[in-house]
Design a protein around this motif. Structure first.
Motif, PDB file in Angstrom:
ATOM      1  N   LEU A  13       0.841  -1.188   0.000  1.00  0.00           N
ATOM      2  CA  LEU A  13       0.000   0.000   0.000  1.00  0.00           C
ATOM      3  C   LEU A  13       0.879   1.241   0.000  1.00  0.00           C
ATOM      4  O   LEU A  13       1.923   1.273   0.660  1.00  0.00           O
ATOM      5  CB  LEU A  13      -0.863  -0.020   1.268  1.00  0.00           C
ATOM      6  N   THR A  14       0.498   2.288  -0.732  1.00  0.00           N
ATOM      7  CA  THR A  14       1.273   3.521  -0.782  1.00  0.00           C
ATOM      8  C   THR A  14       0.545   4.596   0.017  1.00  0.00           C
ATOM      9  O   THR A  14      -0.649   4.800  -0.164  1.00  0.00           O
ATOM     10  CB  THR A  14       1.482   3.982  -2.236  1.00  0.00           C
ATOM     11  N   LEU A  15       1.279   5.254   0.902  1.00  0.00           N
ATOM     12  CA  LEU A  15       0.710   6.273   1.784  1.00  0.00           C
ATOM     13  C   LEU A  15       1.335   7.627   1.512  1.00  0.00           C
ATOM     14  O   LEU A  15       2.521   7.730   1.231  1.00  0.00           O
ATOM     15  CB  LEU A  15       0.969   5.907   3.257  1.00  0.00           C
ATOM     16  N   GLU A  16       0.516   8.682   1.631  1.00  0.00           N
ATOM     17  CA  GLU A  16       1.008  10.062   1.529  1.00  0.00           C
ATOM     18  C   GLU A  16       1.114  10.562   2.967  1.00  0.00           C
ATOM     19  O   GLU A  16       0.105  10.804   3.625  1.00  0.00           O
ATOM     20  CB  GLU A  16       0.022  10.905   0.726  1.00  0.00           C
ATOM     21  N   LEU A  17       2.347  10.656   3.475  1.00  0.00           N
ATOM     22  CA  LEU A  17       2.580  11.145   4.830  1.00  0.00           C
ATOM     23  C   LEU A  17       3.126  12.560   4.758  1.00  0.00           C
ATOM     24  O   LEU A  17       3.458  13.048   3.677  1.00  0.00           O
ATOM     25  CB  LEU A  17       3.551  10.208   5.568  1.00  0.00           C
ATOM     26  N   GLU A  18       3.244  13.208   5.911  1.00  0.00           N
ATOM     27  CA  GLU A  18       3.681  14.616   5.924  1.00  0.00           C
ATOM     28  C   GLU A  18       5.060  14.812   5.308  1.00  0.00           C
ATOM     29  O   GLU A  18       5.355  15.857   4.756  1.00  0.00           O
ATOM     30  CB  GLU A  18       3.655  15.193   7.354  1.00  0.00           C
ATOM     31  N   ASN A  19       5.924  13.776   5.359  1.00  0.00           N
ATOM     32  CA  ASN A  19       7.266  13.933   4.796  1.00  0.00           C
ATOM     33  C   ASN A  19       7.476  13.153   3.502  1.00  0.00           C
ATOM     34  O   ASN A  19       8.586  12.797   3.167  1.00  0.00           O
ATOM     35  CB  ASN A  19       8.328  13.560   5.850  1.00  0.00           C
ATOM     36  N   GLY A  20       6.408  12.885   2.767  1.00  0.00           N
ATOM     37  CA  GLY A  20       6.556  12.275   1.448  1.00  0.00           C
ATOM     38  C   GLY A  20       5.652  11.084   1.197  1.00  0.00           C
ATOM     39  O   GLY A  20       4.707  10.812   1.934  1.00  0.00           O
ATOM     40  N   LEU A  21       5.984  10.382   0.126  1.00  0.00           N
ATOM     41  CA  LEU A  21       5.220   9.226  -0.337  1.00  0.00           C
ATOM     42  C   LEU A  21       5.950   7.962   0.108  1.00  0.00           C
ATOM     43  O   LEU A  21       7.142   7.815  -0.148  1.00  0.00           O
ATOM     44  CB  LEU A  21       5.172   9.287  -1.872  1.00  0.00           C
ATOM     45  N   PHE A  22       5.238   7.038   0.773  1.00  0.00           N
ATOM     46  CA  PHE A  22       5.867   5.841   1.323  1.00  0.00           C
ATOM     47  C   PHE A  22       5.060   4.600   0.975  1.00  0.00           C
ATOM     48  O   PHE A  22       3.836   4.638   0.955  1.00  0.00           O
ATOM     49  CB  PHE A  22       5.988   5.936   2.847  1.00  0.00           C
ATOM     50  N   GLN A  23       5.779   3.490   0.729  1.00  0.00           N
ATOM     51  CA  GLN A  23       5.143   2.208   0.449  1.00  0.00           C
ATOM     52  C   GLN A  23       5.361   1.292   1.654  1.00  0.00           C
ATOM     53  O   GLN A  23       6.472   1.196   2.180  1.00  0.00           O
ATOM     54  CB  GLN A  23       5.750   1.580  -0.808  1.00  0.00           C
ATOM     55  N   VAL A  24       4.287   0.619   2.099  1.00  0.00           N
ATOM     56  CA  VAL A  24       4.367  -0.277   3.244  1.00  0.00           C
ATOM     57  C   VAL A  24       5.089  -1.562   2.827  1.00  0.00           C
ATOM     58  O   VAL A  24       4.693  -2.222   1.878  1.00  0.00           O
ATOM     59  CB  VAL A  24       2.955  -0.613   3.787  1.00  0.00           C
ATOM     60  N   ILE A  25       6.175  -1.901   3.556  1.00  0.00           N
ATOM     61  CA  ILE A  25       6.915  -3.138   3.299  1.00  0.00           C
ATOM     62  C   ILE A  25       6.462  -4.209   4.290  1.00  0.00           C
ATOM     63  O   ILE A  25       6.197  -5.339   3.918  1.00  0.00           O
ATOM     64  CB  ILE A  25       8.440  -2.914   3.449  1.00  0.00           C
ATOM     65  N   GLU A  26       6.388  -3.826   5.562  1.00  0.00           N
ATOM     66  CA  GLU A  26       5.952  -4.736   6.626  1.00  0.00           C
ATOM     67  C   GLU A  26       5.112  -3.948   7.611  1.00  0.00           C
ATOM     68  O   GLU A  26       5.301  -2.741   7.775  1.00  0.00           O
ATOM     69  CB  GLU A  26       7.149  -5.295   7.406  1.00  0.00           C
ATOM     70  N   PHE A  27       4.212  -4.640   8.303  1.00  0.00           N
ATOM     71  CA  PHE A  27       3.467  -4.004   9.380  1.00  0.00           C
ATOM     72  C   PHE A  27       3.139  -5.052  10.432  1.00  0.00           C
ATOM     73  O   PHE A  27       3.096  -6.246  10.145  1.00  0.00           O
ATOM     74  CB  PHE A  27       2.180  -3.340   8.857  1.00  0.00           C
ATOM     75  N   GLN A  28       2.948  -4.577  11.663  1.00  0.00           N
ATOM     76  CA  GLN A  28       2.633  -5.488  12.760  1.00  0.00           C
ATOM     77  C   GLN A  28       1.736  -4.749  13.745  1.00  0.00           C
ATOM     78  O   GLN A  28       2.080  -3.672  14.211  1.00  0.00           O
ATOM     79  CB  GLN A  28       3.925  -5.939  13.442  1.00  0.00           C
ATOM     80  N   HIS A  29       0.577  -5.354  14.044  1.00  0.00           N
ATOM     81  CA  HIS A  29      -0.316  -4.793  15.051  1.00  0.00           C
ATOM     82  C   HIS A  29       0.180  -5.256  16.407  1.00  0.00           C
ATOM     83  O   HIS A  29       0.425  -6.441  16.616  1.00  0.00           O
ATOM     84  CB  HIS A  29      -1.748  -5.279  14.829  1.00  0.00           C
ATOM     85  N   VAL A  30       0.332  -4.308  17.347  1.00  0.00           N
ATOM     86  CA  VAL A  30       0.836  -4.643  18.674  1.00  0.00           C
ATOM     87  C   VAL A  30      -0.179  -4.185  19.712  1.00  0.00           C
ATOM     88  O   VAL A  30      -0.603  -3.028  19.704  1.00  0.00           O
ATOM     89  CB  VAL A  30       2.201  -3.964  18.940  1.00  0.00           C
ATOM     90  N   LYS A  31      -0.584  -5.099  20.595  1.00  0.00           N
ATOM     91  CA  LYS A  31      -1.525  -4.782  21.675  1.00  0.00           C
ATOM     92  C   LYS A  31      -0.825  -5.130  22.986  1.00  0.00           C
ATOM     93  O   LYS A  31      -0.862  -6.264  23.447  1.00  0.00           O
ATOM     94  CB  LYS A  31      -2.812  -5.607  21.511  1.00  0.00           C
ATOM     95  N   PRO A  32      -0.129  -4.136  23.567  1.00  0.00           N
ATOM     96  CA  PRO A  32       0.552  -4.427  24.833  1.00  0.00           C
ATOM     97  C   PRO A  32      -0.466  -4.644  25.950  1.00  0.00           C
ATOM     98  O   PRO A  32      -1.613  -4.217  25.846  1.00  0.00           O
ATOM     99  CB  PRO A  32       1.391  -3.170  25.073  1.00  0.00           C
ATOM    100  N   GLY A  33      -0.043  -5.288  27.021  1.00  0.00           N
ATOM    101  CA  GLY A  33      -0.945  -5.542  28.146  1.00  0.00           C
ATOM    102  C   GLY A  33      -1.382  -4.257  28.816  1.00  0.00           C
ATOM    103  O   GLY A  33      -2.464  -4.175  29.387  1.00  0.00           O
TER     104      GLY A  33
END
Length: 187
Positions: A13-33
């Protein structure tokens, strides 16, 4: 521009963030205790190729960039530019070497590649995961050395140098992984 929740991120997925255009390589959802959930990502800057780690709080919205991808045929190199042709409209397009990244090491004439464009700007060129290329320069293998598992340097028809097994000779076609630049098999 559509907004999506960081909970819905996907690889590629390609995202437009405040400092440019970025493509997601990896992601991980984290739910700490303890504390709120977050999403840890590894993203690549579409213009420079730099990879960074970024953490988002869960549920926040980010801008999704709509990227147009077209299959195009590589024609030839013209100085520092690489010329591609749209196979349906026959329009030609010059792509700078920086937009190609490592793909430039594996391009051969007539190859089909996928050109990614965002608002008329070329942000990347994707080639197949493996390609077959001819070995143009390498030392001859030594007789009796065929099973030792040793390697030697070889220069491919594109000018890229890789390590190949000792039994590979000049004129052989080899299969190369374009993501790592490693020899896979003799074609």
């Amino acid at each position: 521009m559509p907004q999506i929740s960081v909970n819905d991120l996907k690889n590629g997925l390609t995202l437009e963030l405040e400092n440019g255009l970025f493509q997601v390589i990896e992601f991980q959802h984290v739910k700490p205790g303890k504390g709120g959930a977050f999403v840890r990502t590894k993203i690549r800057n579409a213009r420079t190729g730099a990879v960074i780690d970024k953490t988002f709080n869960a549920g926040i919205k980010v801008e999704q960039a709509i990227v147009d991808r077209q299959d195009m045929q590589y024609l030839y190199a013209d100085g520092d530019d690489y010329v591609f042709m749209n196979t349906s409209t026959y329009d030609q397009l010059n792509v700078e070497r920086t937009a190609l990244g490592d793909a430039a090491d594996f391009l051969v004439e007539q190859m089909i590649a996928q050109v990614a464009m965002y608002q008329g700007e070329i942000i990347g060129v994707e080639i197949p995961a493996s390609v077959e290329l001819e070995v143009s320069v390498t030392e001859p293998g030594l007789q009796g050395d065929r099973s030792s598992g040793g390697t030697k340097p070889a220069t491919l028809e594109t000018g890229k140098e890789i390590k190949v097994p000792l039994f590979v000779n000049i004129g052989d076609r080899v299969k190369v992984d374009t993501r790592t630049g490693e020899y896979m098999a003799r074609a």
